[in-house]
Scaffold this active site. Structure first.
Site, PDB file in Angstrom:
ATOM      1  N   ARG A 188       0.811  -1.212   0.000  1.00  0.00           N
ATOM      2  CA  ARG A 188       0.000   0.000   0.000  1.00  0.00           C
ATOM      3  C   ARG A 188       0.847   1.265   0.000  1.00  0.00           C
ATOM      4  NH1 ARG A 188      -4.969  -2.458   2.238  1.00  0.00           N
ATOM      5  NH2 ARG A 188      -6.660  -0.965   2.119  1.00  0.00           N
TER       6      ARG A 188
ATOM      7  N   ARG B  89     -21.753  -2.098   2.849  1.00  0.00           N
ATOM      8  CA  ARG B  89     -21.183  -3.195   3.644  1.00  0.00           C
ATOM      9  C   ARG B  89     -21.252  -2.861   5.132  1.00  0.00           C
ATOM     10  NH1 ARG B  89     -15.208  -5.291   2.408  1.00  0.00           N
ATOM     11  NH2 ARG B  89     -14.691  -3.245   3.225  1.00  0.00           N
TER      12      ARG B  89
ATOM     13  N   ARG C 252     -17.526  -4.499  10.332  1.00  0.00           N
ATOM     14  CA  ARG C 252     -16.358  -3.633  10.149  1.00  0.00           C
ATOM     15  C   ARG C 252     -16.679  -2.193  10.517  1.00  0.00           C
ATOM     16  NH1 ARG C 252     -12.645  -4.846   5.026  1.00  0.00           N
ATOM     17  NH2 ARG C 252     -12.020  -2.729   5.565  1.00  0.00           N
TER      18      ARG C 252
ATOM     19  N   ARG D  41      -9.892   6.865   4.254  1.00  0.00           N
ATOM     20  CA  ARG D  41      -9.251   5.712   3.595  1.00  0.00           C
ATOM     21  C   ARG D  41      -8.984   6.016   2.122  1.00  0.00           C
ATOM     22  NH1 ARG D  41     -13.661   1.580   5.316  1.00  0.00           N
ATOM     23  NH2 ARG D  41     -12.672   0.083   3.934  1.00  0.00           N
TER      24      ARG D  41
HETATM   25  P1  B4P Z   1     -13.603  -4.909  -1.269  1.00  0.00           P
HETATM   26  O1  B4P Z   1     -12.956  -3.980  -2.186  1.00  0.00           O
HETATM   27  O2  B4P Z   1     -13.386  -6.341  -1.515  1.00  0.00           O
HETATM   28  O3  B4P Z   1     -13.126  -4.394   0.133  1.00  0.00           O
HETATM   29  P2  B4P Z   1     -11.732  -4.631   0.844  1.00  0.00           P
HETATM   30  O4  B4P Z   1     -10.835  -5.562   0.120  1.00  0.00           O
HETATM   31  O5  B4P Z   1     -12.126  -5.067   2.176  1.00  0.00           O
HETATM   32  O6  B4P Z   1     -11.062  -3.214   0.815  1.00  0.00           O
HETATM   33  P3  B4P Z   1     -10.328  -2.346   1.897  1.00  0.00           P
HETATM   34  O7  B4P Z   1      -9.218  -1.726   1.149  1.00  0.00           O
HETATM   35  O8  B4P Z   1     -11.312  -1.433   2.532  1.00  0.00           O
HETATM   36  O9  B4P Z   1      -9.893  -3.273   3.100  1.00  0.00           O
HETATM   37  P4  B4P Z   1      -8.524  -3.817   3.688  1.00  0.00           P
HETATM   38  O10 B4P Z   1      -8.942  -4.957   4.520  1.00  0.00           O
HETATM   39  O11 B4P Z   1      -7.509  -4.077   2.627  1.00  0.00           O
HETATM   40  O12 B4P Z   1     -15.211  -4.814  -1.229  1.00  0.00           O
HETATM   41  C1  B4P Z   1     -15.948  -3.765  -0.713  1.00  0.00           C
HETATM   42  C2  B4P Z   1     -17.460  -4.023  -0.873  1.00  0.00           C
HETATM   43  O13 B4P Z   1     -17.829  -3.917  -2.245  1.00  0.00           O
HETATM   44  C3  B4P Z   1     -17.950  -5.398  -0.426  1.00  0.00           C
HETATM   45  O14 B4P Z   1     -19.113  -5.247   0.356  1.00  0.00           O
HETATM   46  C4  B4P Z   1     -18.281  -6.141  -1.709  1.00  0.00           C
HETATM   47  O15 B4P Z   1     -19.345  -7.040  -1.567  1.00  0.00           O
HETATM   48  C5  B4P Z   1     -18.646  -5.008  -2.640  1.00  0.00           C
HETATM   49  N1  B4P Z   1     -18.372  -5.291  -4.050  1.00  0.00           N
HETATM   50  C6  B4P Z   1     -17.278  -5.899  -4.541  1.00  0.00           C
HETATM   51  N2  B4P Z   1     -17.339  -5.989  -5.888  1.00  0.00           N
HETATM   52  C7  B4P Z   1     -18.527  -5.400  -6.254  1.00  0.00           C
HETATM   53  C8  B4P Z   1     -19.173  -5.162  -7.517  1.00  0.00           C
HETATM   54  N3  B4P Z   1     -18.621  -5.528  -8.673  1.00  0.00           N
HETATM   55  N4  B4P Z   1     -20.360  -4.520  -7.512  1.00  0.00           N
HETATM   56  C9  B4P Z   1     -20.931  -4.126  -6.347  1.00  0.00           C
HETATM   57  N5  B4P Z   1     -20.373  -4.328  -5.127  1.00  0.00           N
HETATM   58  C10 B4P Z   1     -19.176  -4.960  -5.081  1.00  0.00           C
HETATM   59  O16 B4P Z   1      -7.952  -2.623   4.617  1.00  0.00           O
HETATM   60  C11 B4P Z   1      -8.574  -2.170   5.780  1.00  0.00           C
HETATM   61  C12 B4P Z   1      -7.616  -1.296   6.606  1.00  0.00           C
HETATM   62  O17 B4P Z   1      -6.478  -2.091   7.060  1.00  0.00           O
HETATM   63  C13 B4P Z   1      -6.950  -0.107   5.898  1.00  0.00           C
HETATM   64  O18 B4P Z   1      -7.775   1.047   5.890  1.00  0.00           O
HETATM   65  C14 B4P Z   1      -5.659   0.076   6.747  1.00  0.00           C
HETATM   66  O19 B4P Z   1      -5.930   0.783   7.921  1.00  0.00           O
HETATM   67  C15 B4P Z   1      -5.271  -1.321   7.113  1.00  0.00           C
HETATM   68  N6  B4P Z   1      -4.294  -1.938   6.175  1.00  0.00           N
HETATM   69  C16 B4P Z   1      -4.534  -3.062   5.419  1.00  0.00           C
HETATM   70  N7  B4P Z   1      -3.438  -3.360   4.679  1.00  0.00           N
HETATM   71  C17 B4P Z   1      -2.505  -2.404   4.953  1.00  0.00           C
HETATM   72  C18 B4P Z   1      -1.185  -2.159   4.467  1.00  0.00           C
HETATM   73  N8  B4P Z   1      -0.631  -2.960   3.551  1.00  0.00           N
HETATM   74  N9  B4P Z   1      -0.521  -1.069   4.941  1.00  0.00           N
HETATM   75  C19 B4P Z   1      -1.072  -0.277   5.873  1.00  0.00           C
HETATM   76  N10 B4P Z   1      -2.316  -0.442   6.360  1.00  0.00           N
HETATM   77  C20 B4P Z   1      -3.038  -1.500   5.922  1.00  0.00           C
END
Ligand code: B4P
Length: 193
Positions: free
Chosen positions: A89, A128, A134, A146
């Site tokens: 990221r 979501r 979450r 974010r």
């Molecule tokens: P997703 O896009 O799948 O959500 P996500 O992977 O959980 O993204 P996010 O970036 O928020 O989370 P992460 O855990 O990595 O889907 C979102 C929604 O959209 C779902 O409800 C899904 O059903 C829906 N959807 C999907 N496709 C669709 C479509 N085609 N049409 C309609 N709806 C659809 O990160 C969370 C937090 O963790 C960050 O903010 C940060 O604080 C920390 N973090 C994680 N990795 C990090 C890193 N490498 N470095 C620093 N901090 C980090």
């Protein structure tokens, strides 16, 4: 090994599409978001250190995430490859990942970058937030933070891999199955190349 990064802003469908990609290609799924949420649920010292940052929609420090990924790669020696979801990221995380993989005599094969409009991202995450546990999906201010973090620190990761010609952009709006098909097409082309 075949290693891929599923890249995109929060809510772009990384988690959704990762599940399908790992099932089809037999890759080991490494989601830093999931790993961090597990640490919080287990109330570990690491979890306690990152809890507030995540709740505010801020990125957690690079050192913490890199160490976590380093351990996860070490613990999974006999896999076909990794699917990195939500990692790297920052450019520093990308450079660290490249080094870790080079030590294993492997590399990133492809970066699949999902493109979704900001309006749609906010809509999905709030949606979501209504059904999941979450806390970072409930508040529109946190979602905006974010997305701002993504633009300020994460968008540069695509530029890093573009220098090596590894990025393929895929439209992440529309039917989940159609998006999956487009992602598979890119993976299949890269696998035979
Ligand atoms: P997703 O896009 O799948 O959500 P996500 O992977 O959980 O993204 P996010 O970036 O928020 O989370 P992460 O855990 O990595 O889907 C979102 C929604 O959209 C779902 O409800 C899904 O059903 C829906 N959807 C999907 N496709 C669709 C479509 N085609 N049409 C309609 N709806 C659809 O990160 C969370 C937090 O963790 C960050 O903010 C940060 O604080 C920390 N973090 C994680 N990795 C990090 C890193 N490498 N470095 C620093 N901090 C980090």
């Amino acid at each position: 090994m075949f290693n891929l990064i599923l890249f995109g802003p929060p809510g772009s469908g990384k988690g959704t599409q990762s599940e399908r990609l790992i099932a089809k290609y037999g890759l080991k799924h490494l989601s830093t978001g999931d790993l961090l949420r597990n640490e919080i649920a287990g109330q570990t010292p690491l979890g306690m250190a990152v809890k507030n940052l995540m709740a505010e929609g801020k990125l957690v420090p690079d050192e913490i995430v890199i160490e976590m990924i380093d351990a996860a790669i070490e613990n999974n020696t006999s896999v076909n490859g990794f699917l990195f979801d939500g990692f790297p990221r920052t450019t520093a995380q990308a450079e660290a990942l490249d080094k870790l993989l080079a030590q294993k005599r492997t590399e990133i094969a492809i970066v699949l970058a999902l493109q979704v409009s900001q309006e749609e991202l906010i809509k999905r995450l709030l949606n979501r937030g209504r059904t999941s546990t979450r806390s970072d999906d409930v508040n529109e201010e946190v979602i905006a933070s974010r997305i701002a973090e993504y633009e300020k620190k994460t968008a540069a990761v695509a530029e890093h891999y573009e220098k090596f010609g590894k990025v393929e952009y895929v439209k992440g709006e529309g039917d989940v199955d159609d998006i999956f098909e487009m992602l598979c097409k890119e993976v299949d082309e890269k696998m035979v190349a």
